[in-house]
Design a protein around this motif. Structure first.
Motif, PDB file in Angstrom:
ATOM      1  N   LEU A 150       0.743  -1.637  -0.478  1.00 58.05           N
ATOM      2  CA  LEU A 150      -0.051  -0.212   0.351  1.00 58.05           C
ATOM      3  C   LEU A 150       0.554   1.031   0.164  1.00 58.05           C
ATOM      4  CD1 LEU A 150      -2.734  -0.791   2.211  1.00 58.05           C
ATOM      5  CD2 LEU A 150      -2.613  -1.162  -0.027  1.00 58.05           C
ATOM      6  N   TYR A 151       2.167   1.323   0.943  1.00 52.25           N
ATOM      7  CA  TYR A 151       2.555   2.624   0.584  1.00 52.25           C
ATOM      8  C   TYR A 151       3.061   2.492  -0.704  1.00 52.25           C
ATOM      9  CZ  TYR A 151       2.423   2.778   6.078  1.00 52.25           C
ATOM     10  OH  TYR A 151       2.169   2.488   7.467  1.00 52.25           O
ATOM     11  N   PHE A 152       3.878   1.753  -1.150  1.00 54.95           N
ATOM     12  CA  PHE A 152       4.339   1.397  -2.527  1.00 54.95           C
ATOM     13  C   PHE A 152       3.318   2.095  -3.619  1.00 54.95           C
ATOM     14  CE2 PHE A 152       5.561   0.175  -6.373  1.00 54.95           C
ATOM     15  CZ  PHE A 152       7.203   0.410  -6.535  1.00 54.95           C
ATOM     16  N   ARG A 153       2.740   1.924  -3.283  1.00 57.32           N
ATOM     17  CA  ARG A 153       1.336   2.141  -4.673  1.00 57.32           C
ATOM     18  C   ARG A 153       0.691   3.476  -4.719  1.00 57.32           C
ATOM     19  NH1 ARG A 153      -4.234   0.325  -3.036  1.00 57.32           N
ATOM     20  NH2 ARG A 153      -4.197   1.771  -1.979  1.00 57.32           N
ATOM     21  N   ASP A 154       0.746   3.728  -3.129  1.00 54.66           N
ATOM     22  CA  ASP A 154       0.551   5.283  -2.715  1.00 54.66           C
ATOM     23  C   ASP A 154       1.173   6.225  -2.926  1.00 54.66           C
ATOM     24  OD1 ASP A 154      -2.083   4.032  -1.703  1.00 54.66           O
ATOM     25  OD2 ASP A 154      -2.046   4.207   0.296  1.00 54.66           O
ATOM     26  N   TYR A 155       2.470   5.747  -2.729  1.00 57.57           N
ATOM     27  CA  TYR A 155       3.613   6.823  -3.237  1.00 57.57           C
ATOM     28  C   TYR A 155       3.892   7.536  -4.622  1.00 57.57           C
ATOM     29  CZ  TYR A 155       8.228   9.214  -2.917  1.00 57.57           C
ATOM     30  OH  TYR A 155       9.441   9.666  -2.731  1.00 57.57           O
ATOM     31  N   LEU A 156       3.799   5.765  -5.562  1.00 53.80           N
ATOM     32  CA  LEU A 156       4.116   6.256  -6.943  1.00 53.80           C
ATOM     33  C   LEU A 156       2.555   6.564  -7.581  1.00 53.80           C
ATOM     34  CD1 LEU A 156       5.130   2.451  -8.326  1.00 53.80           C
ATOM     35  CD2 LEU A 156       6.750   4.393  -7.627  1.00 53.80           C
ATOM     36  N   LYS A 157       1.641   6.381  -6.923  1.00 52.09           N
ATOM     37  CA  LYS A 157       0.165   7.812  -7.478  1.00 52.09           C
ATOM     38  C   LYS A 157       0.501   8.713  -7.627  1.00 52.09           C
ATOM     39  CE  LYS A 157      -3.515   3.954  -6.974  1.00 52.09           C
ATOM     40  NZ  LYS A 157      -4.696   3.524  -6.228  1.00 52.09           N
ATOM     41  N   VAL A 158       0.950   9.628  -6.374  1.00 51.15           N
ATOM     42  CA  VAL A 158       1.399  10.576  -5.879  1.00 51.15           C
ATOM     43  C   VAL A 158       3.021  11.162  -7.007  1.00 51.15           C
ATOM     44  CG1 VAL A 158       0.065  10.971  -4.138  1.00 51.15           C
ATOM     45  CG2 VAL A 158       2.480  10.699  -3.590  1.00 51.15           C
ATOM     46  N   HIS A 159       3.518  10.297  -6.936  1.00 56.94           N
ATOM     47  CA  HIS A 159       4.818  10.810  -7.947  1.00 56.94           C
ATOM     48  C   HIS A 159       4.994  10.570  -8.680  1.00 56.94           C
ATOM     49  CE1 HIS A 159       5.341  11.256  -3.333  1.00 56.94           C
ATOM     50  NE2 HIS A 159       6.232  12.098  -2.999  1.00 56.94           N
TER      51      HIS A 159
END
Length: 186
Positions: free
Chosen positions: A128-137
């Motif tokens: 979830l951390y990885f997914r969310d980071y890529l979504k906003v970066h």
């Protein structure tokens, strides 16, 4: 006569199910939502489901396989495993706290819709951390896409190698995401 998947060697399985990457498809979210509703019909109520993996990141190439995180109390894992097996999922790997399932792998190749379901305990959710980071970066997401594209041909028939080559990038981004949220990186 076609061998069953359980009769095939790892080499045969990797030949039958090569790494395939495609541009992002908007319908992947629909596939996830449909599968989520199907899962919710037979899973215990106290679980958490999330669309993870590259198909959850708009704008980047991905394997056309929907990854699903399923978090549940460890006391429910055996029950959930039994129910998933009854509903077309295959258990692919199991450790003490994690069980991985696949759906859509046929003796003749991939089905139209393919799913990887990752059963975890609550709090085991680095994806979830990885997914969310890529979504906003999006620039970082594009770097991840480029890494995957560079690995595609050399590792087309070596899923373990493909995954291993991405691990350092994924771990670095996950640590960065946790640090930005002020969370422990252990």
């Amino acid at each position: 006569m076609t061998k069953s998947l359980s009769e095939m060697s790892l080499k045969e399985l990797w030949e039958l199910f090569p790494i395939q990457l495609t541009p992002h498809q908007a319908y992947w979210e629909d596939w996830y939502q449909t599968e989520k509703r199907s899962l919710a019909a037979f899973l215990p109520r106290n679980v958490f489901l999330a669309h993870i993996g590259s198909t959850a990141i708009q704008g980047i190439w991905a394997k056309p396989i929907i990854d699903i995180l399923l978090a549940a109390p460890e006391s429910e894992h055996d029950l959930i495993k039994t129910r998933l097996l009854k509903h077309g999922y295959l258990c692919m790997a199991q450790t003490k706290h994690r069980i991985d399932f696949n759906k859509g792998y046929l003796p003749t190749g991939f089905a139209k819709r393919v799913f990887h379901l990752h059963l975890r305990c609550f709090g085991d959710d680095d994806e979830l951390y990885f997914r969310d980071y890529l979504k906003v970066h999006p620039k970082v997401a594009k770097k991840y896409e480029q890494l995957k594209l560079s690995l595609w041909v050399p590792y087309q028939h070596d899923r373990d190698g493909y995954t291993a080559q991405k691990t350092r990038f994924v771990q670095k981004v996950t640590r960065t995401a946790k640090a930005e949220r002020g969370e422990n990186n252990s």
